[in-house]
Design an enzyme around this catalytic site. Structure first.
Site, PDB file in Angstrom:
ATOM      1  N   GLN A  13      20.502  -6.369   8.455  1.00 15.92           N
ATOM      2  CA  GLN A  13      21.333  -5.360   9.118  1.00 15.92           C
ATOM      3  C   GLN A  13      20.787  -4.997  10.505  1.00 15.92           C
ATOM      4  O   GLN A  13      21.527  -5.011  11.483  1.00 15.92           O
ATOM      5  CB  GLN A  13      21.431  -4.088   8.261  1.00 15.92           C
ATOM      6  N   ARG A  37      16.824 -17.685   5.166  1.00 12.58           N
ATOM      7  CA  ARG A  37      17.959 -18.632   5.183  1.00 12.58           C
ATOM      8  C   ARG A  37      18.771 -18.404   6.454  1.00 12.58           C
ATOM      9  O   ARG A  37      18.642 -17.367   7.099  1.00 12.58           O
ATOM     10  CB  ARG A  37      18.872 -18.376   3.963  1.00 12.58           C
ATOM     11  N   TYR A 143      10.496   1.605  -2.846  1.00 11.89           N
ATOM     12  CA  TYR A 143      10.642   1.374  -1.407  1.00 11.89           C
ATOM     13  C   TYR A 143       9.819   2.398  -0.617  1.00 11.89           C
ATOM     14  O   TYR A 143       9.057   2.047   0.290  1.00 11.89           O
ATOM     15  CB  TYR A 143      12.129   1.484  -1.076  1.00 11.89           C
ATOM     16  N   LYS A 147       6.635   1.796   1.837  1.00  9.29           N
ATOM     17  CA  LYS A 147       6.663   2.176   3.258  1.00  9.29           C
ATOM     18  C   LYS A 147       5.525   3.154   3.577  1.00  9.29           C
ATOM     19  O   LYS A 147       4.917   3.080   4.632  1.00  9.29           O
ATOM     20  CB  LYS A 147       8.023   2.780   3.631  1.00  9.29           C
TER      21      LYS A 147
HETATM   22  C1  AKB Z   1      17.939   2.857   2.532  1.00 11.99           C
HETATM   23  O1  AKB Z   1      18.909   3.564   2.243  1.00 11.99           O
HETATM   24  O2  AKB Z   1      17.185   2.353   1.693  1.00 11.99           O
HETATM   25  C2  AKB Z   1      17.617   2.629   3.987  1.00 11.99           C
HETATM   26  C3  AKB Z   1      16.609   3.586   4.496  1.00 11.99           C
HETATM   27  C4  AKB Z   1      16.962   5.005   4.653  1.00 11.99           C
HETATM   28  O3  AKB Z   1      15.518   3.210   4.801  1.00 11.99           O
HETATM   29  N1  AKB Z   1      18.807   2.681   4.762  1.00 11.99           N
END
Ligand code: AKB
Length: 313
Positions: A13, A37, A143, A147
């Site tokens: 994106q 890819r 996530y 991070k």
């Molecule tokens: C997500 O929604 O995981 C991402 C972000 C806020 O890092 N767009």
């Protein structure tokens, strides 16, 4: 010395738009786009493109040497919603790709790194409104954990090894030309597509869920500006808070209704609601503003206008 750029995750994106922008600034011959890819025809055809696995250190090192790369933009990552479905792979990809690039910089093979962090570094115990740069950070998603750990390593590599790493905590990003890639904020892109295609949208977040968001043009400009800023201006080497707009699904629906009065929205929250509830509603980005003059341009209505006009075309 000529700036020679390698973008890892160029078909995603942000990567797609970033590749276009960096090619226009530095010249197509100085920007090497890469991804696992050939996923985007423009990225592949409009300049140099290499197939690369972000987890393969040798492949990345080989490209860096082959093209005399100075700057790496590491955009490959699993986002919040996808990461919850595959935690082990998310941790592997999000952390080890970062280590590969940090270690290349530590060895003196590259000069500068851009690495994206996210509002996901914050968690349910973080103050939700106008979330400060320095505050409680107890992320509850895979996530977010990756991070936040990444941010700590970035600062460590800068402090201990002098690595020139620059990072921003992206909010949800909204773009008409690229699809979002498995995040919790993806609804805010999909809603525009569905408004034009069907005149109705079922939202996976509840109507009052406010989240920090940003139009892609602002996000790309922030990325270019932080990378072009003189090194002494970059005082934070973990990651900068970056503020754009903040809105709820209901508010974006109302903004769309100014152009498509019959547009309707319904709400059916799923597992992503819990993720959204753990994130800030708005962000204080005064450090980015003070250090490298950051200022966003798009508000909700100007973004809606751009989205609808461009998608219609
Ligand atoms: C997500 O929604 O995981 C991402 C972000 C806020 O890092 N767009």
């Amino acid at each position: 010395m000529t700036t020679k750029i390698l973008i890892i995750g160029a078909c995603g994106q942000i990567g797609t738009e970033l590749t276009k922008k960096l090619r226009s600034i530095y010249g197509a011959d100085n920007v090497i786009a890469s991804d696992i890819r050939k996923l985007n025809i423009d990225v592949v055809n409009d300049g140099i493109f290499e197939v690369v696995n972000a987890l393969d250190f040798n492949q990345i090192e080989h490209l860096v040497e082959q093209y005399n790369i100075t700057d790496v933009y590491l955009m490959a990552a699993l986002l919040s919603a996808t990461a919850e479905k595959n935690p082990a792979f998310a941790w592997d990809l999000n952390m080890n790709s970062l280590f590969h690039v940090l270690n290349l910089a530590k060895a003196g093979k590259i000069k500068k790194i851009f690495w994206p962090s996210s509002i996901a570094v914050f968690g349910p115990t973080t103050p939700r409104y106008n979330t400060p740069q320095y505050t409680i950070m107890e992320p509850s998603t895979v996530y977010g954990i990756s991070k936040q750990s990444g941010e700590r390593w970035c600062e460590y590599y800068h402090t201990i090894y002098g690595v020139d790493i620059r990072s921003i905590r992206y909010p949800g990003l909204i773009s008409w030309s690229t699809e979002p890639g498995g995040g919790t904020t993806d609804y805010a892109v999909d809603i525009y597509h569905k408004a034009l295609e069907k005149g109705t949208f079922e939202c996976f977040l509840s109507e009052e869920t406010a989240l920090p968001m940003m139009y892609m043009d602002d996000a790309i400009r922030a990325t270019v500006e932080i990378m072009q800023a003189p090194t002494e201006r970059i005082k934070i080497r973990s990651s900068y808070n970056l503020g754009g707009v903040s809105f709820t699904p209901k508010e974006v629906a109302q903004s769309i209704q100014k152009h498509i009065p019959d547009f309707t929205i319904t709400y059916k929250p799923d597992f992503r609601q819990k993720i959204a509830d753990s994130w800030p509603a708005s962000i204080d980005d005064s450090c980015a503003n003070q250090d490298w003059n950051w200022k966003h341009e798009f508000d909700l209505d100007s973004m809606t206008l751009e989205m609808l006009e461009n998608l219609k075309r």
